[in-house]
Design a protein around this motif. Structure first.
Motif, mmCIF file in Angstrom:
data_model
loop_
_atom_site.group_PDB
_atom_site.id
_atom_site.type_symbol
_atom_site.label_atom_id
_atom_site.label_comp_id
_atom_site.label_asym_id
_atom_site.label_seq_id
_atom_site.Cartn_x
_atom_site.Cartn_y
_atom_site.Cartn_z
ATOM 1 N N HIS A 108 -13.534 -9.542 12.805
ATOM 2 C CA HIS A 108 -14.006 -8.826 14.004
ATOM 3 C C HIS A 108 -14.233 -9.727 15.204
ATOM 4 C CE1 HIS A 108 -18.149 -9.945 12.856
ATOM 5 N NE2 HIS A 108 -18.432 -9.707 14.119
ATOM 6 N N GLN A 109 -14.493 -11.023 15.006
ATOM 7 C CA GLN A 109 -14.493 -11.980 16.124
ATOM 8 C C GLN A 109 -14.522 -13.395 15.570
ATOM 9 O OE1 GLN A 109 -18.332 -10.304 17.931
ATOM 10 N NE2 GLN A 109 -18.532 -12.452 18.510
ATOM 11 N N GLY A 110 -14.531 -14.394 16.447
ATOM 12 C CA GLY A 110 -14.386 -15.789 16.015
ATOM 13 C C GLY A 110 -15.404 -16.233 14.982
ATOM 14 N N ARG A 111 -16.669 -15.876 15.204
ATOM 15 C CA ARG A 111 -17.704 -16.354 14.286
ATOM 16 C C ARG A 111 -17.562 -15.760 12.895
ATOM 17 N NH1 ARG A 111 -22.293 -14.472 18.195
ATOM 18 N NH2 ARG A 111 -20.560 -14.956 19.553
ATOM 19 N N ALA A 112 -16.907 -14.603 12.787
ATOM 20 C CA ALA A 112 -16.667 -14.007 11.474
ATOM 21 C C ALA A 112 -15.658 -14.860 10.710
ATOM 22 C CB ALA A 112 -16.149 -12.586 11.640
ATOM 23 N N THR A 195 -11.979 -27.924 23.620
ATOM 24 C CA THR A 195 -13.430 -28.022 23.347
ATOM 25 C C THR A 195 -14.327 -27.266 24.323
ATOM 26 O OG1 THR A 195 -13.352 -30.056 24.566
ATOM 27 C CG2 THR A 195 -13.309 -30.236 22.181
ATOM 28 N N ASN A 196 -14.856 -26.160 23.842
ATOM 29 C CA ASN A 196 -15.650 -25.245 24.670
ATOM 30 C C ASN A 196 -16.851 -25.928 25.322
ATOM 31 O OD1 ASN A 196 -17.524 -23.235 25.524
ATOM 32 N ND2 ASN A 196 -16.537 -21.728 24.221
ATOM 33 N N LEU A 197 -17.702 -26.573 24.502
ATOM 34 C CA LEU A 197 -18.993 -27.035 25.026
ATOM 35 C C LEU A 197 -18.894 -28.250 25.947
ATOM 36 C CD1 LEU A 197 -21.523 -26.438 22.110
ATOM 37 C CD2 LEU A 197 -20.843 -24.919 23.952
ATOM 38 N N LEU A 224 -8.370 -25.874 12.132
ATOM 39 C CA LEU A 224 -8.130 -25.936 13.578
ATOM 40 C C LEU A 224 -8.641 -24.666 14.240
ATOM 41 C CD1 LEU A 224 -6.638 -27.179 16.094
ATOM 42 C CD2 LEU A 224 -4.570 -26.029 15.272
ATOM 43 N N ASP A 225 -9.549 -24.825 15.205
ATOM 44 C CA ASP A 225 -10.072 -23.687 15.983
ATOM 45 C C ASP A 225 -9.215 -23.572 17.240
ATOM 46 O OD1 ASP A 225 -11.489 -22.020 17.718
ATOM 47 O OD2 ASP A 225 -13.439 -22.860 17.216
ATOM 48 N N ILE A 226 -8.443 -22.482 17.348
ATOM 49 C CA ILE A 226 -7.527 -22.335 18.497
ATOM 50 C C ILE A 226 -8.003 -21.282 19.507
ATOM 51 C CG2 ILE A 226 -5.488 -23.185 17.258
ATOM 52 C CD1 ILE A 226 -4.559 -20.168 17.146
ATOM 53 N N PHE A 264 -9.250 -18.198 15.203
ATOM 54 C CA PHE A 264 -9.476 -17.995 16.632
ATOM 55 C C PHE A 264 -10.409 -16.826 16.927
ATOM 56 C CE2 PHE A 264 -6.902 -14.172 17.138
ATOM 57 C CZ PHE A 264 -5.987 -14.263 16.092
ATOM 58 N N SER A 265 -10.967 -16.889 18.123
ATOM 59 C CA SER A 265 -11.706 -15.775 18.712
ATOM 60 C C SER A 265 -10.774 -15.081 19.695
ATOM 61 C CB SER A 265 -12.938 -16.294 19.459
ATOM 62 O OG SER A 265 -13.417 -15.293 20.348
ATOM 63 N N GLY A 266 -10.474 -13.813 19.443
ATOM 64 C CA GLY A 266 -9.625 -13.046 20.367
ATOM 65 C C GLY A 266 -10.292 -12.795 21.715
ATOM 66 N N ARG A 267 -11.611 -12.981 21.765
ATOM 67 C CA ARG A 267 -12.335 -12.787 23.024
ATOM 68 C C ARG A 267 -11.882 -13.776 24.085
ATOM 69 N NH1 ARG A 267 -16.850 -9.665 22.378
ATOM 70 N NH2 ARG A 267 -17.848 -10.588 24.196
ATOM 71 N N LYS A 268 -11.298 -14.905 23.644
ATOM 72 C CA LYS A 268 -10.806 -15.900 24.593
ATOM 73 C C LYS A 268 -9.279 -15.854 24.639
ATOM 74 C CE LYS A 268 -15.086 -17.230 23.678
ATOM 75 N NZ LYS A 268 -15.399 -18.165 22.630
ATOM 76 N N VAL A 269 -8.637 -16.238 23.513
ATOM 77 C CA VAL A 269 -7.207 -16.555 23.565
ATOM 78 C C VAL A 269 -6.325 -15.352 23.864
ATOM 79 C CG1 VAL A 269 -6.832 -16.405 21.053
ATOM 80 C CG2 VAL A 269 -5.348 -17.841 22.414
HETATM 81 C C1 LIG Z 1 -16.120 -18.278 21.373
HETATM 82 C C2 LIG Z 1 -15.749 -19.294 20.399
HETATM 83 C C3 LIG Z 1 -16.021 -19.130 19.031
HETATM 84 C C4 LIG Z 1 -16.760 -17.914 18.497
HETATM 85 O O1 LIG Z 1 -16.061 -16.751 18.752
HETATM 86 P P1 LIG Z 1 -16.755 -15.309 18.963
HETATM 87 O O2 LIG Z 1 -15.615 -14.380 19.129
HETATM 88 O O3 LIG Z 1 -17.650 -15.403 20.163
HETATM 89 O O4 LIG Z 1 -17.546 -15.021 17.723
HETATM 90 C C5 LIG Z 1 -15.637 -20.143 18.173
HETATM 91 N N1 LIG Z 1 -15.024 -21.248 18.628
HETATM 92 C C6 LIG Z 1 -14.760 -21.446 19.942
HETATM 93 C C7 LIG Z 1 -14.084 -22.691 20.385
HETATM 94 C C8 LIG Z 1 -15.115 -20.486 20.862
HETATM 95 O O5 LIG Z 1 -14.856 -20.695 22.164
#
Ligand SMILES: *Cc1c(COP(=O)(O)O)cnc(C)c1O
Length: 484
Positions: A108-112, A195-197, A224-226, A264-269
């Motif tokens: 359902h999202q990236g953290r899942a 890198t998000n942060l 790999l987190d994409i 991946f998180s679809g909220r971004k990519v």
């Molecule tokens: C946003 C993000 C996540 C978490 O994704 P959500 O969809 O917010 O749960 C994980 N990794 C990175 C790099 C992100 O930017």
């Protein structure tokens, strides 16, 4: 230089919007007297502002990107079915085509995805080395009994830098870490694209190849987190010599082929919602598979609506277009270079997520424990209606003894959601930041009056520690007697 940046007759390179606006959302710009009331009413916390009181929302790029007409069109032909939906088939084929993996699990999202990967691979007391952490990643690894270790290079946290790949992993630190904790205590090594942060800073393929070598020597997996791969790929194409003539898919494959598990998180990519996990390995797939129906939903939707799945398939195809993936980085660069040239302390080089103002230098007279980045967020909202996100001491929680901990970096992030803002809006941001810099002596600190123990930045409430907000409003009125 991509063709979405053109040279004007004046000689200046200007990023162009390679899309046109066909659906609009009306924005409000409240007068400054109203803005000060709304931010103080929101506990001087930009997370608590009502969106109707915000002019430009630069809080985050999560779930706030603009969809294309093709994505919206795809949503209307979605195939509603609990199991075996044709929409899922489209998404699966897209994943196989772009990432080159054989297996896919929707979530359902990236953290899942992070939840499932951590539960499947993280061992108790295991240490996961990574180039940089993300908040939800760290939380899920710790929830599974492990811990993280960030092995970024010395360049990563420098405010002023011209390093092309601030997101690289330090290979010597990686070797040393594996040697000290023992490879049996390393569940996997994690690389985060864009890198998000640290502001969407990229790593290079050369760096990831070295990580792969170390992992091969030690029999370790790479996860790999994409979520922010599109911008990382843009930077590889424009900065890594070997790939300057390569097409986008070739670069994505070069990166993904080096990983064992990709998520991946679809909220971004993909400019949608949702998320997913992909792998070439049947063994890894089976280790994770049964958690999808348990925590997310059946294997052909994973908690997403079929409409979202259709839009995701199209959104992932769209990252193969250089015009699409260059839009955010070029707008961010335009803003960062403009601010930098005006002598404003901003993180350089420009990354792929947003512009980051350095509050320590912007407001040197405000101590970190009076929350200078938080104060900067409040001041900028008051004088412009722009909503940024504090990434500094407020975002840290107190230590076990209840002491406030000054954050290593004290930043105000101004995120640039994809395809959302026009260049005149970006120019407005630059103009108001410059005005604020000129008047920075007027900005004071903040203090908590309602402070949650955990993740206090989300809902904590603060107030100005003097009448500085009034003085700031008065000066704004003096300079803009008629303006908003
Ligand atoms: C946003 C993000 C996540 C978490 O994704 P959500 O969809 O917010 O749960 C994980 N990794 C990175 C790099 C992100 O930017």
């Amino acid at each position: 230089m991509s063709n979405s940046s053109v040279q004007f007759a004046s000689g200046e390179f200007v990023p162009l919007e390679m899309h046109k606006v066909r659906v609009v959302q009306k924005l409000n710009l409240l007068p400054v007297e109203e803005r000060v009331k709304s931010i103080e009413g929101a506990g001087c916390n930009t997370f608590l502002l009502q969106n109707k009181d915000v002019f430009l929302d630069m809080l985050t790029d999560s779930g706030t990107n603009a969809m294309s007409d093709q994505q919206v069109a795809a949503m209307s032909v979605a195939d509603d079915a609990y199991a075996g939906s044709a929409s899922y088939e489209k998404l699966y084929n897209t994943i196989v085509d772009i990432l080159g993996t054989e297996y896919f699990l929707p979530v359902h999202q990236g953290r899942a995805a992070e939840h499932i990967i951590s539960q499947a691979f993280v061992t108790k007391d295991g240490v996961v080395p990574m180039n940089f952490h993300f908040t939800t990643t760290k939380a899920h690894i710790e929830y599974a009994g492990g811990s993280i270790d960030e092995l970024f290079t010395d360049e990563a946290l420098k405010i002023k830098s011209n390093h092309p790949f601030k997101g690289n992993m330090d290979i010597d630190k990686l070797k040393a870490k594996i040697a000290t904790v023992g490879k049996e205590n390393v569940p996997y090594v994690r690389m985060e694209a864009g890198t998000n942060l640290i502001g969407g800073q990229p790593f290079s393929i050369a760096n990831m190849r070295e990580v792969r070598e170390v992992c091969d020597t030690n029999d370790l997996l790479i996860v790999l987190d994409i979520s922010l791969i599109a911008e990382n790929i843009y930077f590889i194409k424009t900065r890594e010599e070997e790939f300057k003539d390569a097409d986008i898919k070739t670069i994505i494959r070069a990166m993904c082929d080096l990983a064992d598990v990709i998520y991946f998180s679809g909220r971004k990519v993909s400019c949608t919602r949702g998320g997913g996990i992909a792998t070439k390995s049947k063994e890894h797939y089976l280790r994770m598979r049964d958690m999808v129906p348990l925590f997310e939903g059946f294997l052909t939707y994973g908690g997403m609506s079929v409409r979202e799945i259709e839009a995701m398939a199209v959104g992932l195809q769209e990252i193969l277009d250089m015009n699409m993936i260059s839009q955010s980085p070029q707008f961010i660069k335009y803003l960062v270079d403009d601010l930098d040239a005006a002598g404003i302390p901003v993180v350089t080089p420009a990354g792929g997520l947003g512009a980051h103002l350095d509050a320590k230098q912007f407001l040197p007279h405000v101590p970190q424990l009076e929350y200078s980045a938080g104060a900067l967020a409040v001041a900028l909202y008051i004088i412009s209606g722009i909503r940024g996100m504090e990434r500094g001491t407020i975002s840290m929680d107190r230590d076990a003894d209840g002491n406030d901990v000054a954050s290593e970096v004290e930043l105000l992030r101004l995120a640039m959601p994809r395809r959302v803002f026009t260049l005149s809006q970006v120019k407005y941001v630059a103009d108001r930041v410059k005005w604020l810099y000129k008047n920075r002596d007027l900005v004071g600190g903040l203090e908590f009056y309602d402070e949650p123990k955990v993740l206090r930045f989300f809902v904590g409430r603060l107030k100005p520690n003097s009448d500085w907000t009034e003085k700031l409003v008065a000066k704004f009125r003096e300079d803009f007697p008629e303006g908003l």
